[in-house]
Design a protein around this motif. Structure first.
Motif, PDB file in Angstrom:
ATOM      1  N   ASP A 204       0.829  -1.209   0.000  1.00  0.00           N
ATOM      2  CA  ASP A 204       0.000   0.000   0.000  1.00  0.00           C
ATOM      3  C   ASP A 204       0.861   1.256   0.000  1.00  0.00           C
ATOM      4  O   ASP A 204       0.581   2.227  -0.709  1.00  0.00           O
ATOM      5  N   THR A 205       1.913   1.247   0.812  1.00  0.00           N
ATOM      6  CA  THR A 205       2.793   2.409   0.902  1.00  0.00           C
ATOM      7  C   THR A 205       3.550   2.623  -0.400  1.00  0.00           C
ATOM      8  O   THR A 205       3.783   3.760  -0.820  1.00  0.00           O
ATOM      9  N   ASP A 206       3.930   1.531  -1.046  1.00  0.00           N
ATOM     10  CA  ASP A 206       4.618   1.644  -2.330  1.00  0.00           C
ATOM     11  C   ASP A 206       3.724   2.327  -3.360  1.00  0.00           C
ATOM     12  O   ASP A 206       4.197   3.131  -4.175  1.00  0.00           O
ATOM     13  N   GLU A 207       2.437   2.044  -3.311  1.00  0.00           N
ATOM     14  CA  GLU A 207       1.502   2.684  -4.239  1.00  0.00           C
ATOM     15  C   GLU A 207       1.417   4.188  -3.981  1.00  0.00           C
ATOM     16  O   GLU A 207       1.309   4.987  -4.919  1.00  0.00           O
ATOM     17  N   VAL A 208       1.459   4.573  -2.704  1.00  0.00           N
ATOM     18  CA  VAL A 208       1.464   6.001  -2.367  1.00  0.00           C
ATOM     19  C   VAL A 208       2.706   6.668  -2.941  1.00  0.00           C
ATOM     20  O   VAL A 208       2.641   7.741  -3.557  1.00  0.00           O
ATOM     21  N   PHE A 209       3.854   6.030  -2.745  1.00  0.00           N
ATOM     22  CA  PHE A 209       5.107   6.579  -3.264  1.00  0.00           C
ATOM     23  C   PHE A 209       5.069   6.697  -4.779  1.00  0.00           C
ATOM     24  O   PHE A 209       5.487   7.714  -5.347  1.00  0.00           O
ATOM     25  N   ARG A 210       4.559   5.663  -5.445  1.00  0.00           N
ATOM     26  CA  ARG A 210       4.526   5.696  -6.914  1.00  0.00           C
ATOM     27  C   ARG A 210       3.603   6.809  -7.418  1.00  0.00           C
ATOM     28  O   ARG A 210       3.915   7.495  -8.397  1.00  0.00           O
ATOM     29  N   GLU A 211       2.486   6.997  -6.738  1.00  0.00           N
ATOM     30  CA  GLU A 211       1.578   8.083  -7.124  1.00  0.00           C
ATOM     31  C   GLU A 211       2.272   9.434  -6.991  1.00  0.00           C
ATOM     32  O   GLU A 211       2.185  10.289  -7.881  1.00  0.00           O
ATOM     33  N   ARG A 212       2.978   9.624  -5.880  1.00  0.00           N
ATOM     34  CA  ARG A 212       3.685  10.889  -5.677  1.00  0.00           C
ATOM     35  C   ARG A 212       4.790  11.071  -6.717  1.00  0.00           C
ATOM     36  O   ARG A 212       4.988  12.173  -7.243  1.00  0.00           O
ATOM     37  N   ALA A 213       5.524   9.990  -6.988  1.00  0.00           N
ATOM     38  CA  ALA A 213       6.604  10.076  -7.971  1.00  0.00           C
ATOM     39  C   ALA A 213       6.049  10.452  -9.344  1.00  0.00           C
ATOM     40  O   ALA A 213       6.628  11.286 -10.055  1.00  0.00           O
ATOM     41  N   TRP A 214       4.936   9.850  -9.723  1.00  0.00           N
ATOM     42  CA  TRP A 214       4.332  10.159 -11.023  1.00  0.00           C
ATOM     43  C   TRP A 214       3.930  11.629 -11.085  1.00  0.00           C
ATOM     44  O   TRP A 214       4.168  12.311 -12.092  1.00  0.00           O
ATOM     45  N   LEU A 215       3.322  12.129 -10.012  1.00  0.00           N
ATOM     46  CA  LEU A 215       2.907  13.534  -9.985  1.00  0.00           C
ATOM     47  C   LEU A 215       4.114  14.462 -10.126  1.00  0.00           C
ATOM     48  O   LEU A 215       4.078  15.448 -10.870  1.00  0.00           O
ATOM     49  N   LEU A 217       6.963  13.838 -11.509  1.00  0.00           N
ATOM     50  CA  LEU A 217       7.568  13.735 -12.837  1.00  0.00           C
ATOM     51  C   LEU A 217       6.703  14.361 -13.930  1.00  0.00           C
ATOM     52  O   LEU A 217       7.224  14.849 -14.936  1.00  0.00           O
ATOM     53  N   GLU A 218       5.390  14.372 -13.726  1.00  0.00           N
ATOM     54  CA  GLU A 218       4.483  14.829 -14.778  1.00  0.00           C
ATOM     55  C   GLU A 218       4.029  16.277 -14.622  1.00  0.00           C
ATOM     56  O   GLU A 218       3.678  16.929 -15.611  1.00  0.00           O
ATOM     57  N   LEU A 219       4.019  16.784 -13.387  1.00  0.00           N
ATOM     58  CA  LEU A 219       3.487  18.120 -13.137  1.00  0.00           C
ATOM     59  C   LEU A 219       4.567  19.014 -12.538  1.00  0.00           C
ATOM     60  O   LEU A 219       5.577  18.537 -12.017  1.00  0.00           O
ATOM     61  N   ASP A 220       4.339  20.309 -12.600  1.00  0.00           N
ATOM     62  CA  ASP A 220       5.278  21.261 -12.016  1.00  0.00           C
ATOM     63  C   ASP A 220       4.910  21.518 -10.563  1.00  0.00           C
ATOM     64  O   ASP A 220       3.860  22.102 -10.262  1.00  0.00           O
ATOM     65  N   GLY A 263      15.974   4.616 -15.291  1.00  0.00           N
ATOM     66  CA  GLY A 263      16.460   5.421 -16.402  1.00  0.00           C
ATOM     67  C   GLY A 263      16.248   6.914 -16.252  1.00  0.00           C
ATOM     68  O   GLY A 263      16.570   7.678 -17.168  1.00  0.00           O
ATOM     69  N   LEU A 264      15.732   7.366 -15.103  1.00  0.00           N
ATOM     70  CA  LEU A 264      15.537   8.802 -14.914  1.00  0.00           C
ATOM     71  C   LEU A 264      16.873   9.532 -14.876  1.00  0.00           C
ATOM     72  O   LEU A 264      17.866   9.023 -14.358  1.00  0.00           O
ATOM     73  N   THR A 265      16.883  10.730 -15.393  1.00  0.00           N
ATOM     74  CA  THR A 265      18.083  11.557 -15.336  1.00  0.00           C
ATOM     75  C   THR A 265      18.228  12.160 -13.941  1.00  0.00           C
ATOM     76  O   THR A 265      17.289  12.174 -13.140  1.00  0.00           O
ATOM     77  N   ALA A 266      19.412  12.687 -13.662  1.00  0.00           N
ATOM     78  CA  ALA A 266      19.638  13.368 -12.381  1.00  0.00           C
ATOM     79  C   ALA A 266      18.685  14.545 -12.227  1.00  0.00           C
ATOM     80  O   ALA A 266      18.188  14.826 -11.128  1.00  0.00           O
ATOM     81  N   ALA A 267      18.409  15.226 -13.331  1.00  0.00           N
ATOM     82  CA  ALA A 267      17.488  16.368 -13.284  1.00  0.00           C
ATOM     83  C   ALA A 267      16.082  15.920 -12.908  1.00  0.00           C
ATOM     84  O   ALA A 267      15.364  16.622 -12.177  1.00  0.00           O
ATOM     85  N   ALA A 268      15.675  14.760 -13.392  1.00  0.00           N
ATOM     86  CA  ALA A 268      14.337  14.252 -13.062  1.00  0.00           C
ATOM     87  C   ALA A 268      14.225  13.943 -11.573  1.00  0.00           C
ATOM     88  O   ALA A 268      13.199  14.220 -10.943  1.00  0.00           O
ATOM     89  N   TRP A 269      15.279  13.386 -10.995  1.00  0.00           N
ATOM     90  CA  TRP A 269      15.265  13.089  -9.558  1.00  0.00           C
ATOM     91  C   TRP A 269      15.239  14.361  -8.719  1.00  0.00           C
ATOM     92  O   TRP A 269      14.834  14.337  -7.556  1.00  0.00           O
ATOM     93  N   ARG A 270      15.663  15.476  -9.307  1.00  0.00           N
ATOM     94  CA  ARG A 270      15.647  16.747  -8.571  1.00  0.00           C
ATOM     95  C   ARG A 270      14.317  17.482  -8.706  1.00  0.00           C
ATOM     96  O   ARG A 270      14.124  18.515  -8.053  1.00  0.00           O
ATOM     97  N   ARG A 271      13.415  16.989  -9.544  1.00  0.00           N
ATOM     98  CA  ARG A 271      12.103  17.622  -9.658  1.00  0.00           C
ATOM     99  C   ARG A 271      11.400  17.586  -8.303  1.00  0.00           C
ATOM    100  O   ARG A 271      11.618  16.675  -7.495  1.00  0.00           O
ATOM    101  N   THR A 272      10.550  18.566  -8.050  1.00  0.00           N
ATOM    102  CA  THR A 272      10.007  18.740  -6.703  1.00  0.00           C
ATOM    103  C   THR A 272       8.490  18.665  -6.664  1.00  0.00           C
ATOM    104  O   THR A 272       7.796  18.855  -7.663  1.00  0.00           O
ATOM    105  N   GLY A 273       8.006  18.381  -5.462  1.00  0.00           N
ATOM    106  CA  GLY A 273       6.582  18.422  -5.163  1.00  0.00           C
ATOM    107  C   GLY A 273       6.383  19.144  -3.844  1.00  0.00           C
ATOM    108  O   GLY A 273       7.331  19.343  -3.076  1.00  0.00           O
ATOM    109  N   ASN A 274       5.145  19.520  -3.577  1.00  0.00           N
ATOM    110  CA  ASN A 274       4.820  20.277  -2.361  1.00  0.00           C
ATOM    111  C   ASN A 274       4.110  19.351  -1.376  1.00  0.00           C
ATOM    112  O   ASN A 274       2.959  18.973  -1.581  1.00  0.00           O
ATOM    113  N   HIS A 275       4.830  18.983  -0.321  1.00  0.00           N
ATOM    114  CA  HIS A 275       4.281  18.075   0.687  1.00  0.00           C
ATOM    115  C   HIS A 275       3.689  18.882   1.836  1.00  0.00           C
ATOM    116  O   HIS A 275       4.269  19.887   2.253  1.00  0.00           O
TER     117      HIS A 275
END
Length: 332
Positions: A204-215, A217-220, A263-275
């Motif tokens: 269940d927690t992995d699904e939460v993480f994946r949802e956040r990661a997708w957001l 990567l896809e949104l600003d 395969g994500l770039t270093a820049a992709a890993w630096r993308r941010t979200g608002n927690h």
């Protein structure tokens, strides 16, 4: 003993005790998943450690490494002196601790909006909140600071280490559930949960993480959803699920997560979200979040498996050490 030497010994004793107190309190805050308060306590611990080191050096207690090893073998016996207060004596420390006390009175962690990034001067141990170019006390530049940033509150693993840990969990969980009767996997520890519940909870927690990661990567700078389900009690339904189904559920979820991140770039890993608690955080923060949570439960599962296999009284459920039982808090 000169007055100066007496003062240095008092400082050494006081700061050493303060370091230990804040260090252990920071560990406890992490166990309670109050990560911003843990960050504050860890910074305060660093202040005390640096000042204890300065006093220790001023007393001439540090020589060449060969001399230090010889003294260690001989046994170092410092004189006992009265310490005075060992915690929270500075104005900024008291201000920060009062903020933490108010948050705790409301049953929560400090929010990122209530606690900026913290820095400790490596030259004198001055504690600072927010970025600054140089220490106002001794002039040490910011490159000489120790940092306690909100974005690093979960840990400092980089993308490669995060991916490796995420992959390893599949093998680890498979090993933990192998060669043990399935009925035992549904046995709960006293005050804790069963291995079956924990496997389902990690999925269940992995699904939460994946949802956040997708957001991220896809949104600003998207607003990240709180952890759901927030409580392990929601995983009770997994006690009656077949073990093979539970493992397949976790394995499939984790594989989807790995496929998203691989395969994500270093820049992709630096993308941010608002927690809502941690503020603006990069994807690496969330990677450390899921790994830190998972690691705690894997240790819990390993202890539970050991106790179930080796306990002599099969009628009494195992009792785990309190520090091994982890949980995600509401909103985390």
């Amino acid at each position: 003993m000169s007055l100066d030497e007496h003062e240095y010994r008092r400082l050494l004793c006081s700061m050493s005790l303060g370091y230990t107190a804040y260090h252990v309190w920071a560990l406890q805050a992490r166990r309670e998943r109050k990560f911003n308060i843990a960050r504050l306590l860890a910074a305060a611990s660093s202040v005390k450690r640096i000042r204890a080191e300065l006093a220790f050096r001023a007393l001439g207690e540090v020589g060449k490494t060969s001399d230090n090893v010889a003294r260690a073998l001989a046994g170092l016996e410092p004189e006992s002196v009265a310490t005075g207060p060992v915690t929270g004596t500075g104005a900024i420390s008291r201000d920060l601790l009062n903020r933490a006390a108010r948050a705790l009175a409301e049953g929560r962690d400090l929010l990122a909006s209530e606690l900026d990034d913290l820095f400790v001067c490596g030259g004198c141990g001055e504690l600072m909140e927010g970025p600054t170019d140089a220490c106002a006390i001794c002039g040490t530049v910011r490159e000489g600071f120790q940092s306690f940033r909100a974005a690093e509150a979960m840990g400092n693993l980089g993308p490669t280490s995060i991916m490796r840990r995420l992959e390893q969990s599949i093998t680890t969980i498979h090993a933990l559930m192998s060669d043990i009767d399935e009925e035992l996997l549904a046995v709960r520890a006293v005050g804790g949960y069963s291995i079956k519940e924990l496997i389902g909870h990690l999925a269940d927690t992995d699904e939460v993480f994946r949802e956040r990661a997708w957001l991220i990567l896809e949104l600003d700078e998207p607003r990240l959803p709180a952890a759901h389900p927030p409580k392990l009690a929601k995983a009770e339904v997994y006690r009656t699920h077949p073990l093979a189904d539970l493992f397949e559920h976790f394995q499939n979820s984790r594989q989807q997560t790995l496929d998203l991140l691989r395969g994500l770039t270093a820049a992709a890993w630096r993308r941010t979200g608002n927690h809502p608690i941690f503020g603006i955080v990069p994807l690496t923060h969330q990677g450390n979040w899921v790994i830190e949570h998972e690691r705690s439960h894997l240790v819990e599962m390993a202890q539970l498996r050991h106790d179930l296999l080796h306990q002599h009284d099969q009628f009494n459920p195992p009792v785990l050490p309190p520090n091994l039982v982890a949980e995600i808090l509401e909103g985390e």
